[in-house]
Design a protein around this motif. Structure first.
Motif, short mmCIF file in Angstrom:
data_model
loop_
_atom_site.label_atom_id
_atom_site.label_comp_id
_atom_site.label_asym_id
_atom_site.label_seq_id
_atom_site.Cartn_x
_atom_site.Cartn_y
_atom_site.Cartn_z
N LYS A 50 0.93 -1.12 0.02
CA LYS A 50 -0.09 -0.05 -0.05
C LYS A 50 0.79 1.34 -0.05
N GLN A 51 2.02 1.21 0.51
CA GLN A 51 2.80 2.24 0.78
C GLN A 51 3.86 2.48 -0.24
N GLN A 52 4.42 1.44 -0.63
CA GLN A 52 5.56 1.25 -1.74
C GLN A 52 5.11 1.26 -3.04
N ILE A 53 4.26 0.50 -3.43
CA ILE A 53 4.06 0.26 -5.02
C ILE A 53 3.59 1.46 -5.64
N PRO A 54 2.79 2.32 -4.94
CA PRO A 54 2.37 3.62 -5.64
C PRO A 54 3.60 4.56 -6.22
N ASN A 55 4.56 4.31 -5.69
CA ASN A 55 5.89 4.99 -6.01
C ASN A 55 6.72 4.34 -6.75
N MET A 56 6.40 3.19 -7.22
CA MET A 56 7.26 2.62 -8.27
C MET A 56 7.14 2.82 -9.73
N LYS A 77 -4.54 -2.65 -7.10
CA LYS A 77 -4.99 -1.57 -6.60
C LYS A 77 -4.24 -0.39 -6.01
N TYR A 78 -2.77 -0.83 -5.97
CA TYR A 78 -1.85 0.26 -5.54
C TYR A 78 -1.13 0.88 -6.74
N ILE A 79 -1.10 0.33 -7.91
CA ILE A 79 -0.31 0.57 -8.88
C ILE A 79 -0.87 1.89 -9.78
N ASN A 80 0.19 2.71 -9.94
CA ASN A 80 -0.51 3.88 -10.73
C ASN A 80 -0.05 3.98 -12.29
N LYS A 81 -0.97 5.24 -12.66
CA LYS A 81 -0.86 5.05 -14.43
C LYS A 81 0.56 5.21 -14.79
N ASN A 82 1.51 5.70 -14.02
CA ASN A 82 2.68 5.84 -14.64
C ASN A 82 3.83 4.89 -14.18
N THR A 83 3.35 3.89 -13.56
CA THR A 83 4.08 2.56 -13.42
C THR A 83 4.26 1.83 -14.75
N ALA A 91 4.95 -17.59 -22.75
CA ALA A 91 3.60 -17.75 -23.41
C ALA A 91 2.94 -16.35 -23.38
N LYS A 92 2.50 -15.97 -24.22
CA LYS A 92 2.14 -14.57 -23.97
C LYS A 92 0.32 -14.44 -24.23
N GLU A 93 -0.29 -14.75 -25.30
CA GLU A 93 -1.36 -14.56 -25.80
C GLU A 93 -2.56 -14.78 -24.71
N LYS A 94 -2.48 -15.83 -24.23
CA LYS A 94 -3.75 -16.27 -23.21
C LYS A 94 -3.63 -15.39 -22.14
N ILE A 95 -2.50 -15.52 -21.53
CA ILE A 95 -2.37 -14.73 -20.15
C ILE A 95 -2.55 -13.05 -20.13
N PHE A 96 -2.06 -12.75 -21.51
CA PHE A 96 -2.29 -11.32 -21.82
C PHE A 96 -3.91 -11.08 -21.92
N ARG A 97 -4.88 -11.85 -22.56
CA ARG A 97 -6.07 -11.75 -22.62
C ARG A 97 -6.81 -11.77 -21.23
N ASN A 98 -6.23 -12.94 -20.56
CA ASN A 98 -6.92 -13.00 -19.09
C ASN A 98 -6.76 -11.83 -18.09
N ILE A 99 -5.34 -11.46 -18.25
CA ILE A 99 -5.20 -10.19 -17.22
C ILE A 99 -5.70 -8.99 -18.08
N LYS A 100 -5.49 -8.91 -19.15
CA LYS A 100 -5.93 -7.31 -19.88
C LYS A 100 -7.87 -7.38 -19.32
N ASN A 101 -8.18 -8.31 -19.26
CA ASN A 101 -9.82 -8.20 -19.07
C ASN A 101 -10.04 -8.15 -17.54
N LYS A 102 -9.23 -8.26 -16.58
CA LYS A 102 -9.08 -8.21 -15.20
C LYS A 102 -8.63 -7.05 -14.65
N ILE A 103 -7.54 -6.34 -15.18
CA ILE A 103 -6.83 -5.33 -14.59
C ILE A 103 -7.54 -4.01 -14.82
N LYS A 104 -7.06 -2.89 -14.13
CA LYS A 104 -7.60 -1.75 -14.36
C LYS A 104 -7.11 -1.26 -15.77
N LYS A 105 -8.07 -0.26 -16.11
CA LYS A 105 -7.79 0.08 -17.73
C LYS A 105 -6.50 1.03 -17.73
N ASN A 106 -6.11 1.60 -16.96
CA ASN A 106 -5.29 2.79 -16.52
C ASN A 106 -3.56 2.11 -16.29
#
Length: 188
Positions: A50-56, A77-83, A91-106
């Protein structure tokens, strides 16, 4: 995130090249954490996301592909848009699609695939020279932040990699033929 062979090699190379003022590790294996501490590498174990990730500036996921969603659920929830968030999976395609659908847009997630490794594993085998002269594939799509891909390219170049850009389908097709199928045949 994750300090096996690849993660600890990135850690060592980053320290050697003085890429960052401060490096944090997030590792669930107590054995790996003890090994990292014994190596006296200039890094800190992440204690308070909560304290450290927003500044990464950058988060690099160096775990098994099956762990990605658990990790994102824990830290997103702690990641900012500049990180910049990247990974080192093969392997990329399946993981990418799964994560892209579940993470915040920014969240700026740009997949990396360093073509480097060894027959050994664990932080004690990390090697700051593992990426020297090796290719690193960066996955680019229509939503890729141009500034972030430039920064990520410079990061990989600074630790010794040569950069190539591919899209998801191209990457998975090429590596299934040149790497994954031969490994499967050899294993069988």
């Amino acid at each position: 995130v994750g300090c096996g062979l690849i993660g600890s090699s990135i850690l060592r190379a980053s320290i050697k090249k003085k890429i960052s003022k401060k490096i944090f590790i997030l590792e669930k294996s107590k054995k790996h954490i003890k090994q990292i501490k014994r190596l006296r590498l200039n890094c800190e174990v992440l204690k308070d996301p909560k304290q450290q990730i927003p500044n990464m500036d950058m988060i690099i996921i160096c775990t098994h592909l099956g762990e990605y969603l658990k990790i994102f659920n824990k830290i997103e929830k702690y990641i900012n848009k500049n990180t910049i968030v990247t990974d080192v999976g093969s392997a990329k395609e399946k993981i990418f699609r799964n994560i892209k659908n579940k993470i915040k847009k920014n969240i700026s997630w740009i997949s990396s695939h360093p073509i480097a490794g060894s027959e050994v594993s664990g932080p004690k085998f990390g090697n700051e020279k593992l990426f020297l002269g090796k290719w690193c594939v960066l996955i680019k799509d229509k939503d890729t932040n141009k500034k972030h891909i430039t920064i990520l390219s410079r990061f990989w170049t600074k630790i010794g990699s040569k950069i190539v850009h591919m899209n998801l389908k191209e990457h998975d097709h090429i590596f299934s033929i040149t790497s994954h199928i031969p490994h499967l045949v050899a294993y069988n």
